[in-house]
Design a protein around this motif. Structure first.
Motif, mmCIF file in Angstrom:
data_model
loop_
_atom_site.group_PDB
_atom_site.id
_atom_site.type_symbol
_atom_site.label_atom_id
_atom_site.label_comp_id
_atom_site.label_asym_id
_atom_site.label_seq_id
_atom_site.Cartn_x
_atom_site.Cartn_y
_atom_site.Cartn_z
ATOM 1 N N ARG A 1 -20.426 -15.568 -68.794
ATOM 2 C CA ARG A 1 -21.063 -16.811 -69.251
ATOM 3 C C ARG A 1 -21.096 -17.841 -68.129
ATOM 4 O O ARG A 1 -22.117 -18.489 -67.882
ATOM 5 C CB ARG A 1 -20.329 -17.382 -70.469
ATOM 6 N N ARG A 2 -19.980 -17.987 -67.468
ATOM 7 C CA ARG A 2 -19.882 -18.964 -66.371
ATOM 8 C C ARG A 2 -20.850 -18.599 -65.252
ATOM 9 O O ARG A 2 -21.558 -19.465 -64.716
ATOM 10 C CB ARG A 2 -18.440 -18.992 -65.865
ATOM 11 N N PHE A 3 -20.896 -17.328 -64.884
ATOM 12 C CA PHE A 3 -21.774 -16.868 -63.814
ATOM 13 C C PHE A 3 -23.246 -17.040 -64.206
ATOM 14 O O PHE A 3 -24.054 -17.531 -63.416
ATOM 15 C CB PHE A 3 -21.479 -15.400 -63.477
ATOM 16 N N THR A 4 -23.596 -16.655 -65.425
ATOM 17 C CA THR A 4 -24.980 -16.771 -65.894
ATOM 18 C C THR A 4 -25.426 -18.225 -65.884
ATOM 19 O O THR A 4 -26.533 -18.547 -65.445
ATOM 20 C CB THR A 4 -25.115 -16.167 -67.304
ATOM 21 N N THR A 5 -24.567 -19.105 -66.356
ATOM 22 C CA THR A 5 -24.886 -20.534 -66.366
ATOM 23 C C THR A 5 -25.080 -21.051 -64.941
ATOM 24 O O THR A 5 -26.052 -21.757 -64.651
ATOM 25 C CB THR A 5 -23.780 -21.329 -67.083
ATOM 26 N N ALA A 6 -24.169 -20.699 -64.049
ATOM 27 C CA ALA A 6 -24.268 -21.158 -62.664
ATOM 28 C C ALA A 6 -25.498 -20.579 -61.976
ATOM 29 O O ALA A 6 -26.200 -21.281 -61.242
ATOM 30 C CB ALA A 6 -22.996 -20.777 -61.899
ATOM 31 N N LEU A 7 -25.786 -19.303 -62.207
ATOM 32 C CA LEU A 7 -26.942 -18.670 -61.589
ATOM 33 C C LEU A 7 -28.233 -19.284 -62.109
ATOM 34 O O LEU A 7 -29.158 -19.561 -61.341
ATOM 35 C CB LEU A 7 -26.925 -17.159 -61.847
ATOM 36 N N SER A 8 -28.286 -19.531 -63.392
ATOM 37 C CA SER A 8 -29.468 -20.155 -63.983
ATOM 38 C C SER A 8 -29.674 -21.542 -63.397
ATOM 39 O O SER A 8 -30.783 -21.917 -63.017
ATOM 40 C CB SER A 8 -29.310 -20.231 -65.499
ATOM 41 N N SER A 9 -28.622 -22.318 -63.300
ATOM 42 C CA SER A 9 -28.697 -23.665 -62.741
ATOM 43 C C SER A 9 -29.096 -23.602 -61.272
ATOM 44 O O SER A 9 -29.920 -24.379 -60.803
ATOM 45 C CB SER A 9 -27.351 -24.355 -62.902
ATOM 46 N N SER A 10 -28.526 -22.667 -60.549
ATOM 47 C CA SER A 10 -28.833 -22.497 -59.133
ATOM 48 C C SER A 10 -30.293 -22.093 -58.947
ATOM 49 O O SER A 10 -30.970 -22.571 -58.043
ATOM 50 C CB SER A 10 -27.913 -21.444 -58.527
ATOM 51 N N HIS A 11 -30.776 -21.213 -59.824
ATOM 52 C CA HIS A 11 -32.171 -20.749 -59.747
ATOM 53 C C HIS A 11 -33.126 -21.916 -59.959
ATOM 54 O O HIS A 11 -34.086 -22.085 -59.224
ATOM 55 C CB HIS A 11 -32.430 -19.654 -60.786
ATOM 56 N N VAL A 12 -32.847 -22.749 -60.963
ATOM 57 C CA VAL A 12 -33.692 -23.908 -61.249
ATOM 58 C C VAL A 12 -33.672 -24.856 -60.050
ATOM 59 O O VAL A 12 -34.704 -25.341 -59.603
ATOM 60 C CB VAL A 12 -33.235 -24.625 -62.534
ATOM 61 N N GLU B 1 -12.263 -10.339 -73.006
ATOM 62 C CA GLU B 1 -12.492 -11.768 -73.254
ATOM 63 C C GLU B 1 -12.698 -12.516 -71.940
ATOM 64 O O GLU B 1 -13.606 -13.345 -71.808
ATOM 65 C CB GLU B 1 -11.314 -12.350 -74.031
ATOM 66 N N GLN B 2 -11.873 -12.219 -70.950
ATOM 67 C CA GLN B 2 -11.991 -12.881 -69.653
ATOM 68 C C GLN B 2 -13.300 -12.493 -68.967
ATOM 69 O O GLN B 2 -13.980 -13.340 -68.376
ATOM 70 C CB GLN B 2 -10.799 -12.533 -68.768
ATOM 71 N N PHE B 3 -13.674 -11.228 -69.063
ATOM 72 C CA PHE B 3 -14.939 -10.760 -68.485
ATOM 73 C C PHE B 3 -16.109 -11.498 -69.127
ATOM 74 O O PHE B 3 -17.023 -11.950 -68.427
ATOM 75 C CB PHE B 3 -15.069 -9.241 -68.683
ATOM 76 N N GLY B 4 -16.087 -11.649 -70.443
ATOM 77 C CA GLY B 4 -17.138 -12.391 -71.150
ATOM 78 C C GLY B 4 -17.213 -13.839 -70.683
ATOM 79 O O GLY B 4 -18.308 -14.374 -70.470
ATOM 80 N N ALA B 5 -16.060 -14.457 -70.495
ATOM 81 C CA ALA B 5 -16.035 -15.848 -70.028
ATOM 82 C C ALA B 5 -16.597 -15.948 -68.612
ATOM 83 O O ALA B 5 -17.364 -16.870 -68.311
ATOM 84 C CB ALA B 5 -14.602 -16.385 -70.072
ATOM 85 N N TYR B 6 -16.227 -15.008 -67.755
ATOM 86 C CA TYR B 6 -16.767 -15.014 -66.391
ATOM 87 C C TYR B 6 -18.281 -14.777 -66.403
ATOM 88 O O TYR B 6 -19.014 -15.404 -65.630
ATOM 89 C CB TYR B 6 -16.081 -13.960 -65.524
#
Length: 160
Positions: free
Chosen positions: A124-135, A117-122
């Protein structure tokens, strides 16, 4: 080992898995079928898969030829069509989900439920941050490129 190295190793493993993927489906088909299963037009599927419409159109055409997807008239717009899975497409997607779930279950068999569960949350958080950073990074690069081109053009004009 640095995070960058760990991410490289992860991408390497994912490439190998894609090459040895579910034996029935070509690469990318599972994501396409999942996007079609959520419903919508070609542009919606393209957005969900993060692909351009021409690439998505070719993939949808191949899935249609394979009997996995069909186009149906959009009841709200007679000129447009919606994409939907055929019965064969639903079975194929269900089989692929079972295959991938078994792969993940095997990889995570020694992990506690809390760890998963914690890995999944991390993730999601990482994917969101990376996507935002990429944009944000793409926007900065585009702006810098525009400024550079404008400066170059101005310099060329001044040197005439």
């Amino acid at each position: 080992m640095e995070l960058r190295d760990e991410l490289y190793e992860l991408m390497k493993v994912l490439r190998v898995i894609k090459q040895q993927r579910h034996p029935v489906l070509p690469a990318g088909t599972v994501g396409l079928l999942q996007a079609v299963d959520r419903g919508g037009r070609l542009k919606d599927v393209a957005a969900a898969c993060a692909l351009d419409q021409s690439t998505t159109s070719r993939a949808v055409s191949a899935a249609e030829r394979d009997g996995l997807v069909r186009r149906v008239a959009d009841p709200h717009d007679g000129r447009a069509s919606l994409l939907e899975l055929t019965d064969a497409g639903r079975r194929t997607l269900a089989d692929a989900v079972v295959w991938y779930d078994a792969l993940l279950a095997d990889a995570l068999r020694d992990w506690s439920g809390e760890d998963v569960e914690q890995f999944g949350a991390y993730l999601r958080r990482f994917t969101t941050a990376l996507s935002s950073s990429h944009v944000s990074h793409a926007s900065q690069v585009s702006h810098a490129s525009q400024v550079s081109h404008a400066s170059h053009a101005s310099h060329m004009e001044a040197s005439r």
